[in-house]
Design a protein around this motif. Sequence first.
Motif, PDB file in Angstrom:
ATOM      1  N   GLN A  85       1.999 -52.266 -28.651  1.00 51.37           N
ATOM      2  CA  GLN A  85       0.673 -51.902 -29.135  1.00 51.37           C
ATOM      3  C   GLN A  85       0.267 -50.521 -28.649  1.00 51.37           C
ATOM      4  N   ILE A  86       0.645 -50.187 -27.407  1.00 52.12           N
ATOM      5  CA  ILE A  86       0.322 -48.854 -26.894  1.00 52.12           C
ATOM      6  C   ILE A  86       0.990 -47.779 -27.740  1.00 52.12           C
ATOM      7  N   LEU A  87       2.258 -47.974 -28.061  1.00 48.15           N
ATOM      8  CA  LEU A  87       2.967 -46.983 -28.866  1.00 48.15           C
ATOM      9  C   LEU A  87       2.354 -46.882 -30.259  1.00 48.15           C
ATOM     10  N   GLY A  88       1.850 -48.004 -30.801  1.00 49.02           N
ATOM     11  CA  GLY A  88       1.157 -47.955 -32.090  1.00 49.02           C
ATOM     12  C   GLY A  88      -0.131 -47.164 -31.997  1.00 49.02           C
ATOM     13  N   ILE A  89      -0.896 -47.365 -30.934  1.00 47.99           N
ATOM     14  CA  ILE A  89      -2.137 -46.616 -30.731  1.00 47.99           C
ATOM     15  C   ILE A  89      -1.844 -45.124 -30.626  1.00 47.99           C
ATOM     16  N   LEU A  90      -0.694 -44.780 -30.040  1.00 49.56           N
ATOM     17  CA  LEU A  90      -0.328 -43.371 -29.859  1.00 49.56           C
ATOM     18  C   LEU A  90       0.368 -42.780 -31.073  1.00 49.56           C
ATOM     19  N   GLY A  91       0.347 -43.517 -32.200  1.00 44.45           N
ATOM     20  CA  GLY A  91       0.836 -42.957 -33.453  1.00 44.45           C
ATOM     21  C   GLY A  91       2.212 -43.409 -33.887  1.00 44.45           C
ATOM     22  N   HIS A  92       2.755 -44.445 -33.253  1.00 45.28           N
ATOM     23  CA  HIS A  92       4.099 -44.893 -33.599  1.00 45.28           C
ATOM     24  C   HIS A  92       4.152 -46.417 -33.779  1.00 45.28           C
ATOM     25  N   PRO A  93       3.418 -46.916 -34.790  1.00 45.17           N
ATOM     26  CA  PRO A  93       3.527 -48.355 -35.065  1.00 45.17           C
ATOM     27  C   PRO A  93       4.943 -48.705 -35.507  1.00 45.17           C
ATOM     28  N   GLY A  94       5.415 -49.866 -35.092  1.00 43.28           N
ATOM     29  CA  GLY A  94       6.785 -50.267 -35.440  1.00 43.28           C
ATOM     30  C   GLY A  94       7.834 -49.739 -34.485  1.00 43.28           C
ATOM     31  N   ALA A  95       7.401 -49.037 -33.415  1.00 44.06           N
ATOM     32  CA  ALA A  95       8.376 -48.556 -32.425  1.00 44.06           C
ATOM     33  C   ALA A  95       9.055 -49.727 -31.739  1.00 44.06           C
ATOM     34  N   ILE A  96       8.354 -50.854 -31.608  1.00 44.90           N
ATOM     35  CA  ILE A  96       8.927 -52.136 -31.194  1.00 44.90           C
ATOM     36  C   ILE A  96       8.358 -53.163 -32.169  1.00 44.90           C
TER      37      ILE A  96
ATOM     38  N   ASP B 131      14.910 -44.376 -32.026  1.00 43.47           N
ATOM     39  CA  ASP B 131      14.785 -43.206 -32.895  1.00 43.47           C
ATOM     40  C   ASP B 131      15.727 -42.074 -32.516  1.00 43.47           C
ATOM     41  N   ALA B 132      15.861 -41.776 -31.232  1.00 44.46           N
ATOM     42  CA  ALA B 132      16.704 -40.659 -30.814  1.00 44.46           C
ATOM     43  C   ALA B 132      18.173 -40.978 -31.080  1.00 44.46           C
ATOM     44  N   GLU B 133      18.963 -39.953 -31.339  1.00 44.76           N
ATOM     45  CA  GLU B 133      20.383 -40.162 -31.587  1.00 44.76           C
ATOM     46  C   GLU B 133      21.077 -40.577 -30.289  1.00 44.76           C
TER      47      GLU B 133
ATOM     48  N   TYR C 283      14.378 -46.925 -25.062  1.00 43.49           N
ATOM     49  CA  TYR C 283      14.788 -48.105 -25.826  1.00 43.49           C
ATOM     50  C   TYR C 283      13.758 -48.524 -26.878  1.00 43.49           C
ATOM     51  N   THR C 284      13.024 -47.531 -27.433  1.00 45.96           N
ATOM     52  CA  THR C 284      12.059 -47.785 -28.505  1.00 45.96           C
ATOM     53  C   THR C 284      12.244 -46.733 -29.589  1.00 45.96           C
ATOM     54  N   ALA C 285      11.527 -46.930 -30.705  1.00 46.24           N
ATOM     55  CA  ALA C 285      11.584 -45.959 -31.794  1.00 46.24           C
ATOM     56  C   ALA C 285      10.446 -44.957 -31.716  1.00 46.24           C
ATOM     57  N   ALA C 286       9.880 -44.765 -30.546  1.00 45.38           N
ATOM     58  CA  ALA C 286       8.879 -43.733 -30.324  1.00 45.38           C
ATOM     59  C   ALA C 286       9.491 -42.620 -29.481  1.00 45.38           C
ATOM     60  N   PRO C 287       9.066 -41.375 -29.706  1.00 39.85           N
ATOM     61  CA  PRO C 287       9.578 -40.279 -28.876  1.00 39.85           C
ATOM     62  C   PRO C 287       8.927 -40.319 -27.490  1.00 39.85           C
ATOM     63  N   VAL C 288       9.663 -40.799 -26.515  1.00 35.14           N
ATOM     64  CA  VAL C 288       9.171 -40.829 -25.137  1.00 35.14           C
ATOM     65  C   VAL C 288      10.042 -39.895 -24.289  1.00 35.14           C
TER      66      VAL C 288
END
Length: 791
Positions: free
Chosen positions: A281-292, A304-306, A348-353
């Motif tokens: 939910q945090i990653l969704g709030i920060l603009g990346h819904p579906g990152a988990i 997301d990262a290669e 280990y998520t689809a958000a750029p961290v």
Amino acid sequence: MKNMGKTGLFTLSACALAVFTATAQDQNKTENTKQSGLEVIEVTAQKRAENAQETPISMNVLNASALKEKSIEKIDDLQYAVPNLHMTETGISTQIFIRGIGTGNNQGFEQSVGQYIDGIYYGRQQLLRMPFLDLERAEVLKGPQSIMFGKNSVAGALNLSSAKPTQDTELHFSLQHQPKFGATELTGMASGSLTDTLSARIAVRDYSEDGYIENTFKDRDETIRDEQAVRLSLLWEPRDDMNFLFKVERDEFDGTGRQIEIIQDDPALAGSPIPGVNFEQILGILGHPGAITDSKLDFVRQADAEESSTNTLNNATLTANFELGDYTLTAVSGLVSYDFIETCDCDYTAAPVFSVFIDEEYQQFSQEIRLVSPVGEQFDWLGGLFYQTSELDFKDDIQVPTNSVLGLLSGGALAPITGNGAGRSYQLDTDMWSAFFQGRYHFTDALTLTLGARYTSEEKTASRSMNITNTATGAIAEDPMAAILFNAAFGIENEQSPLSPQGHNLTGARDESSFTPLINVSYKLSQDVMAYASATTGFKAGGFDARANNVNSWEFDEEDATAYETGIKSLLLDKTLEINLSLYRTEYDNLQVSQFDGILGFNVGNAKETVVQGVELEGRWMILDNLTMQYGVAYLDHEYKDFKNGNCHNRQIPDGVIGADGNQLCDYTGKSGQYTPKLTGNIGLDYFTETSLLGFEYFRGTLGLYHSSKQNVDVNLNPLYEVDAYNKVDVRVALESENWNVALFGKNITNEKVLTYVGNAPLSGSTFGTNTFYGFVDRPAVYGIQVDYNF
């Protein structure tokens, strides 16, 4: 069993000895008229070829046919055929454990379980991922193997032997396909004579796979694998009293993506940047819904990262044997080098961290010379000298992209770190030499005393530095706040941060030596029943931490082991039933450990006292002339007797000593370690009979069952990940003829979901306040076909 000491161990041994003595005496009363029996298996665990049943140590052995019939292609597969053996990949390394003892995440460690291929030490973590190629035999030796294999085998050793050139012409081609995961393996081998004195063998392997974890963000399966290997062996026998075996090999094994997924995601606590919501939910709030998209074990991930892993290994080995009268002089020279480049989407998520880039290069030269006396004398012996030098160059870079969500936290307070990375450089040079001797005195045909010792001297020099750089240019970061924030927010002490007045540029040197003796007594109760008892010591040198982000975690101490073992090896029922029993207790002082620091690094240290003890039973049984069973079962009791300086897991209340960095640690005294199931076991059945089906001559069916009781697979021993017991079942049916074999097989047909490694997702707890876990997941059920041609 938990409180069983040395007295209890040897009392149990005495009881077992009495039972086997009675059995042996009864067997001696019966005339043995049956000539058929179990195949004799020769091993080289004592640096000379001998019957496994006459070698007084605990071991499991699989020959070439057993490896094929069980579809064992790498160490990862081998663990399901050998009790008390565990192997796993992690985000940044590979680990192997025997009897609960192994080596954690750190490139500064040598492995506690030594891997030896044709007498050459393959000790680096990444080499454990190397696939098997044209093996003659795999031996798993349990407990310290200090005399024959040296300091790098304080928990045990894998002794792998490649198939050798033959004078007779042999050709072998094999195709294996697993349609569900798009896996295809092609292997080929050709062997034969070139002249009367020179023979050659060439083996090749090509493997590709689509993977078994679905990455829904990239719409592909992972890990995508592409592997090639080629080996050329030349055997020159110019005279009856000398021969030279030269082997050169190149392996390339590459992977894209990871078999990792988020498996649990608990909400952030009060005081976190965004309390009351989980990482997804945090990653969704920060603009990346579906990152988990979920947080359960279902073979689905988002990244997301290669991610890639590119590995190249080169080896050249020369083994020379000279007959000097009745004595044999052997010289083994080996060159091993590898390099690998790896990128890891380590949030280990689809958000750029953040992501991690790794570059490691390694070179090693070793030389062993040993002299072996003739057998059959009252006293026989072997002795030798060993030298090894190696160079390791390890670099990694924790990179925060310009669009990282970290820049949005706390009103943009962390924005200066975006576009920058924390780059680590680590070098380790090692020079080591040793002298070893082992002698056997045969008081009678039944009673043998073995004494051995090894002296080892080792020098290490190492350096480690951390710098904050611009990820685009590689230059030192221009904004001084980047270095300060990497230090303050992530605990990465670096050369540019004023918060670290000591900087982060460490150097060190160690010069240490060890003496490791062994005593072993064996007694033949009959021709086919032998009892033995041994006491030995083990040693693994200290070293320098390669993976810590703080300067206080740098040098760690040497590790010592004292091991006691007693057992029985027997062939009963006219050589159709093999029963091998061993009881052991090993006491480790200053066991080397590495645990996640809860942020972005791994700290090393020493657990002051650890004890492992247990019972192992294994063997074979020819139930009928065409039905054979292989079995093994192991009970393990692993306990940290004094380990007050463990790294705490997320949300654990510290109760240990104060660490070097001033923070309180956690007390793991009384707990069992990672990969320490109380009970593991396997049973394999092999049925072979004549047939005329489809023009083939024989039918073979094999069935394998593996059981593991519950165990903790979390690197920081979080009790949430003491995973349940599980059972795996493998099956294979084959039609065989003189030239052609066709087999259908299934592995893990019970479709068990097995976690092989668990840890907190980096930064999830320390920065976002959640309790989020990632896990490495073993393969689900897989089915395939294999076609072999032999000439």
